[in-house]
Design an enzyme around this catalytic site. Sequence first.
Site, PDB file in Angstrom:
ATOM      1  N   ASP A 330       0.826  -1.207   0.000  1.00 44.51           N
ATOM      2  CA  ASP A 330       0.000   0.000   0.000  1.00 44.51           C
ATOM      3  C   ASP A 330       0.858   1.254   0.000  1.00 44.51           C
ATOM      4  O   ASP A 330       2.041   1.219   0.324  1.00 44.51           O
ATOM      5  CB  ASP A 330      -0.913   0.006   1.230  1.00 44.51           C
ATOM      6  CG  ASP A 330      -0.122   0.076   2.530  1.00 44.51           C
ATOM      7  OD1 ASP A 330       0.861  -0.683   2.651  1.00 44.51           O
ATOM      8  OD2 ASP A 330      -0.464   0.876   3.408  1.00 44.51           O
ATOM      9  N   GLU A 331       0.240   2.357  -0.340  1.00 43.70           N
ATOM     10  CA  GLU A 331       0.808   3.697  -0.191  1.00 43.70           C
ATOM     11  C   GLU A 331       2.266   3.765  -0.652  1.00 43.70           C
ATOM     12  O   GLU A 331       3.149   4.164   0.104  1.00 43.70           O
ATOM     13  CB  GLU A 331       0.695   4.157   1.262  1.00 43.70           C
ATOM     14  CG  GLU A 331      -0.745   4.298   1.734  1.00 43.70           C
ATOM     15  CD  GLU A 331      -0.850   4.731   3.187  1.00 43.70           C
ATOM     16  OE1 GLU A 331      -1.812   5.435   3.513  1.00 43.70           O
ATOM     17  OE2 GLU A 331       0.025   4.350   3.986  1.00 43.70           O
ATOM     18  N   CYS A 332       2.504   3.376  -1.900  1.00 43.29           N
ATOM     19  CA  CYS A 332       3.863   3.427  -2.453  1.00 43.29           C
ATOM     20  C   CYS A 332       3.978   4.612  -3.412  1.00 43.29           C
ATOM     21  O   CYS A 332       3.515   4.531  -4.561  1.00 43.29           O
ATOM     22  CB  CYS A 332       4.193   2.123  -3.178  1.00 43.29           C
ATOM     23  SG  CYS A 332       5.853   2.114  -3.905  1.00 43.29           S
TER      24      CYS A 332
END
EC number: 3.2.1.52
Length: 764
Positions: A330-332
């Site tokens: 997530d959230e890369c």
Amino acid sequence: MNLKIGSIAILLMVLLACNAEKVEKPYNKGISVTPRPTSIVKGEGVFTLNRKTVFVAESEQISEVITLFAKKLKTSTGYEMDVVNTNPRDNFINVVIETQQLANDEAYKLKVTSKNIEITGSTIKGIFYGLQTLLQLLPAEVESSTLVTDVDWNIPIVDIQDEPRFKYRGLHLDVCRHYVPVEDIKKHLDMMAMFKMNKFHWHLTEDQGWRIEIEKYPLLTQIGSKRIEGEGNEYGGFYTQQEVKEIVAYASDRMIDVIPEIELPGHALAALTAYPEYSCTGGPFKVRNIWGVEPDVYCAGKEETFEFLEDIIDEVVALFPSEYFHIGGDECPKTRWESCMLCQRRMKEEGLKDEHELQSYFVQRIEKVLLAHGKKMIGWDEILEGGLAESAAVMSWRGEDGGIEAATHGHDVVMTPGNWCYLDHFQGDSRVEPVAIGGYTTLEESYSYEPVPEQLKAEMAKHVLGTQGNVWTEYMYTPELIEYRVYPRIIALAEVNWTSKENKNFTDFARRMDNQYVRMDMHDINYHIPLPEGPCNKVVFTNSAKVEFTTTRPVKMVYTLDGSEPTAESAVYEQPFNLSENTEIKIASVLSSGKMSKVRTIVVEKQPFKPAVDVGTKRKGLKEKYTKGDFIYVADLEKVKDWTETASDVNLPPAYTNAQIDEPSAHILSGYIEMPEDGIYEFSTNVDQFFLGGQLLINNDGEVKRFSRNNTTVALKKGKHEVKLIYLNNIIGGWPQAWNGPRIDFRLQGTDEFTKVSQEMYSF
């Protein structure tokens, strides 16, 4: 002589136990089994546990499980309960495996008569859960860590048939933002077992800390497990591989699978601080000491990155026998990849159209590594981007859409949307509860969650494995505060997972929780008790004041008006206070066990309107003096000799919202604020200190100022009033003040919404 003294002591203990007054506590009345079983038929009478009661087990495997429960029973009851292999005439607990009767491998039957008890499970898991239910049929004191002599160990005559609705019943725990000691993790595992949860999702790596020993890469823990906080202290901690094995074994004894999470390709700064060669830029880096998302991620263009991660996975999978391995995903942020020649070359060679497809490439390469180890990959719903292999499962956290998409395409999914499942949210008024990341999820809201969305029908619905409570620990600074956030909401989710939709009833759940709170007391769990809410801590009036309190769920409130500390026997709050004199209200919530919440103190003060000042001002905004430096407390400013003074039209905010986090500073602003009418005003602010009329009105000194928690009221005449604001642009508790900048809000008594102080209201 010693033997004789010992025998006398034992005899005295027995006599005392026999003569102790045994009164049934209100929380022990009725059946409080949680999660609620599929079927309960209650009869008349009880089975009484005593010193002669024995367990009957048909196999060594069953005996091993019984041993865990027998040990607990001995601690609280004092009864040494033997395990035998043949049924006596009566006074026994027969535990058997019957594969033909029960299809679900976690199902069980429990039948209690006045002479004996029989627990039947289709597997050892069913036996385990049947024994947990047996414990919950006993008085709550059975969970005591010391001998209890003032209760009768009666079990009501019942016939129970039970099985879980979902096979994935999870608790997630982030130990990266704040480390959780091994013994505290075991407490969580004990609670999970009690409430029939079976998946512990252990979030072990992050931007803010690497928490698992990897022998091939020792710098991951030597460097990556430590950060220098904004306050200047070093924070760290990690788990050795031996400690990991200990926790996995402890969980396994309680029928819990431990699922490790090693974050990739983002949330990797702690690893890159230790090994910067696996980044796009080469560093150097520091372990992140503020919350949020870090732009530096693993380089997708270097083969060495994948070799590094494969080595880590080799060591981690050897420690965790669980079916699933969580890779985050997530959230890369893609900013580093966009400017990295190696990543761009990788995209060209692989025919990838953008950096989102590059992330999918990264994730699918790791998935192949996991499949080679016989593991199924699971990740947050961002891993859906670009497609997944058939074996991969998804955790849907950004609402339910990701879960619906995953199930529609044949992927198993665990539903964990924030509105119901994020246990880092506030569960009460942010002005009275400890600071949190935000959000608002009450116990009833968590209980109301339905994991199968209406859009998923028949075959697609079967892909919903269950749900889990997610515990992100940015603002959970101690193990006790973690418990305060987690319990009792995780128990609500335990019932969501186990109990059929038709059998759920929040009113009955709340009743049963009175018993479960006492069980948690026996394990020293710091669970949430609703605080009295309503007024801020100082209520000002000119003629009279009406002070009213509410709670987020029904609970008795007790109070005093004479300054003394309330007890469980104090006067019960039943209606609003109508006050015309100065009064100090002390009020708390109290459970049926007599346990109380923290006491709130509300000062109710009669005061005249503070007169406005007759002063001429020439400019909008406030005067300012500022200095560069790292200041945590207002008292630190006493040592400052060099201030820069300015006279400008800047207001709050956006004067400092773009201040650099790595350039801390202090600001003192002064001038006048013009109030639009006579009235009693409530002020809210995130500045460190707010002075009005030369008096300190709000003091947030040293606190995490993500949310205002020290609101106060004051009676003001229309016109100008002298103000001074002290604002420290610092980092406390991982929260950088620069993200919000300073602000003052107000509302007139009788209105609901706060208004930001405008540019035109300030002058100097």
